[in-house]
Design a protein around this motif. Structure first.
Motif, PDB file in Angstrom:
ATOM      1  N   THR A 246       1.390  -1.322  -0.044  1.00 10.82           N
ATOM      2  CA  THR A 246       0.098  -0.053   0.094  1.00 10.82           C
ATOM      3  C   THR A 246       0.557   1.277   0.110  1.00 10.82           C
ATOM      4  OG1 THR A 246      -0.261   0.504   2.716  1.00 10.82           O
ATOM      5  CG2 THR A 246      -2.046  -1.356   1.005  1.00 10.82           C
ATOM      6  N   SER A 268      -4.113  -2.742  -1.728  1.00 12.60           N
ATOM      7  CA  SER A 268      -3.497  -1.754  -2.408  1.00 12.60           C
ATOM      8  C   SER A 268      -3.836  -0.723  -3.945  1.00 12.60           C
ATOM      9  CB  SER A 268      -2.982  -3.147  -2.830  1.00 12.60           C
ATOM     10  OG  SER A 268      -2.185  -4.112  -2.289  1.00 12.60           O
ATOM     11  N   ASN A 274      -2.817   4.728  -4.290  1.00 12.06           N
ATOM     12  CA  ASN A 274      -2.345   2.960  -4.600  1.00 12.06           C
ATOM     13  C   ASN A 274      -1.843   2.708  -6.624  1.00 12.06           C
ATOM     14  OD1 ASN A 274      -4.505   2.414  -1.821  1.00 12.06           O
ATOM     15  ND2 ASN A 274      -2.430   2.973  -2.310  1.00 12.06           N
TER      16      ASN A 274
END
Length: 380
Positions: A246, A268, A274
């Protein structure tokens, strides 16, 4: 000129001369026919679907979920300590197989859960990791015999399970998590992260890594322990994967330069930042996971616009109908509980972020990376 009709249909006006002309009013009738009322010179109109058709995504889509928490009691019907429905682990695994999940690596997050993960891996022909999650790292100090005895117990489990189906394929989940220091203080996490790296060197195993809000200390320890280049292979280790990544674009580039793979799941892909980091991951470093039952892809995430473009045939496999735990129906998924079948949705977002790269190419690259890093040659 591109004119949006609704969520599912785009109209592209074609001008042989390449010049824009006055607008064309187009309405979509209930029986899906287009009624045209031309306000200016007649011109050709081409209707283009905003969602890819199934014919555009034909292929062999197979997956290895590198991070799944099958030891979590929600797969046995227990939610927040309360029994909400019957054990549906087997039905969940059936749905995952239907979605193309050929195998899984079950995460070991503590000494106790590492033993459970190995038992489940042997029962189902999967694989497991052995290690202690940073939020559990205080267990080293409270263990009978102290930290050395805890590490020795992890060592023994690894030594006894290095071969065959259900074997250990990585050391971890280990690392640092400064978002949850109420479970274990930063200095406790650092100490026991460092100690577990010795197991990767001793057994020449990859690392299954966790990093949250701790990148500077995380890479510092890895570098000090010989993992700064080529995943630590010069000190006997075998690389690894930073799972559930992340972090930032800068951080992902540093980790790849150090020789690590990057695991992508729903967590993620939450924000635009992200997505930018995920797009940066080089093909030879990408791995796919769900972290089930956590890290679902949800409607509030930045990934939503990409997930919504899934063809219906794939959407039904990756995100099957679900009911609330209290209204459990046999054969259906459970709302609020991520499942390995959703790995296809993660792969689809990665595919959409890498414009022009076919979906099957994304899934196959992740498959090959996983087989190579964890030496899953029995899947070939």
């Amino acid at each position: 000129m591109l004119v949006r009709l609704n969520q599912n249909c785009l109209v592209h006006r074609i001008q042989p001369s390449g010049l824009l002309r006055t607008s064309t009013l187009i309405s979509l009738t209930s029986n899906a026919t287009l009624t045209r009322r031309i306000q200016s010179q007649t011109m050709p109109v081409t209707v283009v679907s905003a969602k890819p058709s199934d014919s555009e995504v034909k292929g062999n889509f197979r997956f290895i979920d590198i991070g799944v928490n099958l030891t979590d009691p929600v797969f046995r019907g227990i939610h927040h300590g309360r029994k909400k429905h019957d054990d549906d682990l087997e039905m969940m695994l059936d749905r995952s197989r239907a979605a193309g999940v050929k195998s899984m690596i079950i995460t070991g997050s503590s000494l106790h859960e590492s033993r459970e993960a190995l038992e489940l891996a042997k029962q189902h022909g999967f694989y497991a990791t052995v290690g202690c999650h940073p939020t559990r790292s205080a267990q080293f100090d409270t263990f009978r015999g102290g930290p050395e005895a805890y590490l020795a117990a992890l060592d023994e489990i690894i030594a006894q399970n290095l071969e065959g189906k259900g074997r250990v394929v990585a050391v971890g989940e280990c690392g640092l998590d400064y978002d949850r220091t109420h479970f274990a203080a930063e200095h406790v996490q650092r100490k026991h992260f460092r100690s577990q790296l010795s197991l990767a060197k001793k057994y020449h195993l990859p690392l299954f890594l966790h990093s949250r809000a701790a990148h500077a200390d995380f890479v510092k320890i890895l570098r000090e322990e010989g993992f700064g280049e080529n995943g630590g292979r010069s000190v006997g280790a075998a690389g690894g994967v930073v799972h559930s990544f992340t972090g930032s674009v800068k951080e992902v580039n540093e980790l790849m330069q150090m020789g690590f793979h990057i695991g992508v799941n729903g967590c993620s892909l939450k924000t635009a930042e992200n997505l930018a980091a995920a797009k940066t991951i080089r093909p030879e470093c990408i791995m796919l996971e769900t972290d089930a039952p956590w890290c679902s892809l949800t409607s509030t995430h930045a990934s939503r616009s990409h997930v919504s473009s899934l063809p219906a045939s794939l959407n039904s496999l990756y995100f099957p109908p679900a009911t609330r735990p209290e209204a459990f129906v046999y054969g259906k998924a459970v709302k609020g509980r991520n499942e390995p079948s959703a790995i296809g949705g993660v792969a689809w977002v990665v595919h959409r972020l890498n414009e022009g790269v076919p979906f099957e190419k994304v899934t196959e690259k992740a498959w090959k990376n996983t087989v190579q890093l964890f030496k899953l040659t029995d899947l070939v």
